[in-house]
Design a protein around this motif. Structure first.
Motif, PDB file in Angstrom:
ATOM      1  N   GLU A  46       0.847  -1.189   0.000  1.00  9.46           N
ATOM      2  CA  GLU A  46       0.000   0.000   0.000  1.00  9.46           C
ATOM      3  C   GLU A  46       0.880   1.236   0.000  1.00  9.46           C
ATOM      4  O   GLU A  46       2.106   1.146   0.168  1.00  9.46           O
ATOM      5  N   PHE A  47       0.275   2.390  -0.181  1.00  9.71           N
ATOM      6  CA  PHE A  47       0.933   3.656   0.123  1.00  9.71           C
ATOM      7  C   PHE A  47       0.171   4.288   1.267  1.00  9.71           C
ATOM      8  O   PHE A  47      -1.054   4.381   1.231  1.00  9.71           O
ATOM      9  N   ARG A  48       0.909   4.718   2.297  1.00 10.18           N
ATOM     10  CA  ARG A  48       0.278   5.368   3.447  1.00 10.18           C
ATOM     11  C   ARG A  48       1.232   6.422   4.004  1.00 10.18           C
ATOM     12  O   ARG A  48       2.397   6.141   4.272  1.00 10.18           O
ATOM     13  N   HIS A  49       0.733   7.638   4.169  1.00  6.20           N
ATOM     14  CA  HIS A  49       1.516   8.726   4.753  1.00  6.20           C
ATOM     15  C   HIS A  49       0.663   9.423   5.798  1.00  6.20           C
ATOM     16  O   HIS A  49      -0.492   9.768   5.541  1.00  6.20           O
ATOM     17  N   VAL A  54       6.068  11.591  10.960  1.00  3.63           N
ATOM     18  CA  VAL A  54       7.396  11.052  10.678  1.00  3.63           C
ATOM     19  C   VAL A  54       8.349  11.343  11.833  1.00  3.63           C
ATOM     20  O   VAL A  54       8.417  12.476  12.330  1.00  3.63           O
ATOM     21  N   ARG A  55       9.083  10.297  12.260  1.00  4.68           N
ATOM     22  CA  ARG A  55      10.042  10.427  13.362  1.00  4.68           C
ATOM     23  C   ARG A  55      11.446  10.078  12.876  1.00  4.68           C
ATOM     24  O   ARG A  55      11.605   9.301  11.938  1.00  4.68           O
ATOM     25  N   SER A  56      12.434  10.650  13.536  1.00  4.41           N
ATOM     26  CA  SER A  56      13.828  10.451  13.120  1.00  4.41           C
ATOM     27  C   SER A  56      14.372   9.143  13.685  1.00  4.41           C
ATOM     28  O   SER A  56      15.230   9.123  14.565  1.00  4.41           O
ATOM     29  N   PHE A 175      18.796  12.389   9.896  1.00  8.26           N
ATOM     30  CA  PHE A 175      17.567  11.631   9.672  1.00  8.26           C
ATOM     31  C   PHE A 175      17.209  10.684  10.808  1.00  8.26           C
ATOM     32  O   PHE A 175      16.033  10.410  11.032  1.00  8.26           O
ATOM     33  N   PHE A 176      18.196  10.156  11.522  1.00 11.25           N
ATOM     34  CA  PHE A 176      17.912   9.141  12.533  1.00 11.25           C
ATOM     35  C   PHE A 176      18.484   9.465  13.906  1.00 11.25           C
ATOM     36  O   PHE A 176      18.457   8.625  14.802  1.00 11.25           O
ATOM     37  N   TYR A 250      13.236  11.253   3.395  1.00 12.94           N
ATOM     38  CA  TYR A 250      14.203  10.150   3.503  1.00 12.94           C
ATOM     39  C   TYR A 250      13.782   9.100   4.532  1.00 12.94           C
ATOM     40  O   TYR A 250      13.691   7.918   4.191  1.00 12.94           O
ATOM     41  N   PRO A 251      13.506   9.475   5.792  1.00 12.75           N
ATOM     42  CA  PRO A 251      13.063   8.437   6.734  1.00 12.75           C
ATOM     43  C   PRO A 251      11.687   7.864   6.412  1.00 12.75           C
ATOM     44  O   PRO A 251      11.460   6.658   6.556  1.00 12.75           O
TER      45      PRO A 251
END
Length: 339
Positions: A46-49, A54-56, A175-176, A250-251
């Motif tokens: 699937e695609f899900r956003h 979003v978390r690093s 990013f992380f 990116y993440p």
């Protein structure tokens, strides 16, 4: 504490080029339970956003089932997971040892900076996952399938530093880092009755994916409509110098890329084995989606400090990704008709 090292379970490493530590650790747990990780983790697509979610962390994933990574990754199988936090500061390993004593592997969040076997050791802070399969007086026995793969003991003190890390902001990893670890860990429940990957189950999974891709996008951005909303937001962010939104590509994209790669591999190999060309070709098209994510993610990673300068290239990669999804969804429909 767990039994002596000689009595520890053998944990097989499982990895694919496009996946992160999230899929790798769940894959190891599934294989330990006697199941093919690809059959489980590769069945759903699937695609899900989730805007603002979003978390690093290398293991970020937008869950369809809130708080349950396993059920979100594998909705067609009897698996579930839950996050916990060990809060006994004097004996924090007891929480993990208790799970291990029941014959369950544990997935622990860690900071790569403190892990002796990771290339980032002593250099770069980054939120990561690994499997814990044993604890003794001096060592914690861990399994990490992400290259360079490792399975074996590390000193308790090193593990505790990694598992308890504040994972501070690190300019070397935008990013992380900047995401506290705080002795978090995942437990995974794997049901006893697993369905066989046959035509009926594959057809059910494809029906579910096609419903999601062709359905409306509301709340979570889902399907082709949600993909369009997400890509439009990224391109607008680049044009308006919204660095944070571009950086999050990116993440966020890693989870979508990993799922596309696994689903494509499953369809391609199943279609070849069962001699169903439409399924095989759908797999190839879905794998193309995974590869197109690379261009968008890498462009966003390098371009986010000056997003306006990267806007043209981001648009090119976004259009390529959009077209790849549309072709793959068409291929999925043809595959479903062939079953």
């Amino acid at each position: 504490m767990t039994a002596s090292p000689s009595a520890l379970p053998v944990v097989e490493l499982w990895c694919r080029d496009v996946i992160s530590c999230l899929q790798a650790t769940f894959g190891s747990v599934l294989r330990h339970a006697g199941h093919d990780p690809l059959d489980v983790l590769g069945l759903h697509w699937e695609f899900r956003h989730k805007p603002g979610d979003v978390r690093s962390e290398e293991f970020y994933y937008p869950c369809a089932t809130p708080g349950d990574l396993a059920a979100s990754l594998a909705p067609h199988h009897p698996v579930s997971s839950a996050w916990h936090q060990a809060d006994e500061l004097d004996r924090p390993l007891d929480a993990l040892a208790d799970e291990l004593s029941r014959g369950r592997l544990v997935i622990a969040a860690v900071d790569n900076f403190h892990l002796p076997f990771r290339p980032a050791f002593g250099d770069v802070h980054a939120a990561h996952l690994l499997v814990v399969y044993g604890i003794d007086e001096h060592n914690v026995h861990v399994s990490d399938a992400m290259p360079p793969d490792f399975a074996g003991p590390i000193p308790v003190a090193d593990f505790l530093r990694s598992w308890s890390s504040a994972n501070p902001t690190d300019v070397q990893d935008a990013f992380f880092s900047d995401s506290r670890i705080d002795r978090r860990y995942l437990t995974v429940d794997v049901g006893a009755e697993f369905p066989t990957l046959d035509r009926a189950l594959l057809a059910k999974a494809l029906d579910h994916s096609l419903e999601l891709f062709h359905g409306p996008s509301h709340g979570d951005r889902t399907g082709l409509a949600g993909l369009g909303e997400f890509l439009d937001e990224v391109l607008k962010a680049a044009e308006t110098a919204d660095s944070a939104t571009v950086r999050d590509v990116y993440p966020f994209g890693w989870g979508m890329q990993a799922q596309s790669g696994l689903h494509g591999e499953l369809l391609r190999t199943w279609g070849l084995r069962e001699d169903v060309p439409a399924v095989r070709e759908a797999g190839r098209l879905v794998e193309t989606v995974a590869h197109k994510w690379t261009g968008l993610r890498v462009c966003a990673a390098h371009g986010h400090p000056e997003p306006e300068a990267a806007a043209k290239e981001l648009a090119r990669h976004a259009n390529a990704l959009r077209q790849a999804y549309e072709s793959a969804v068409d291929g999925l429909a043809e595959a479903r008709s062939a079953l």
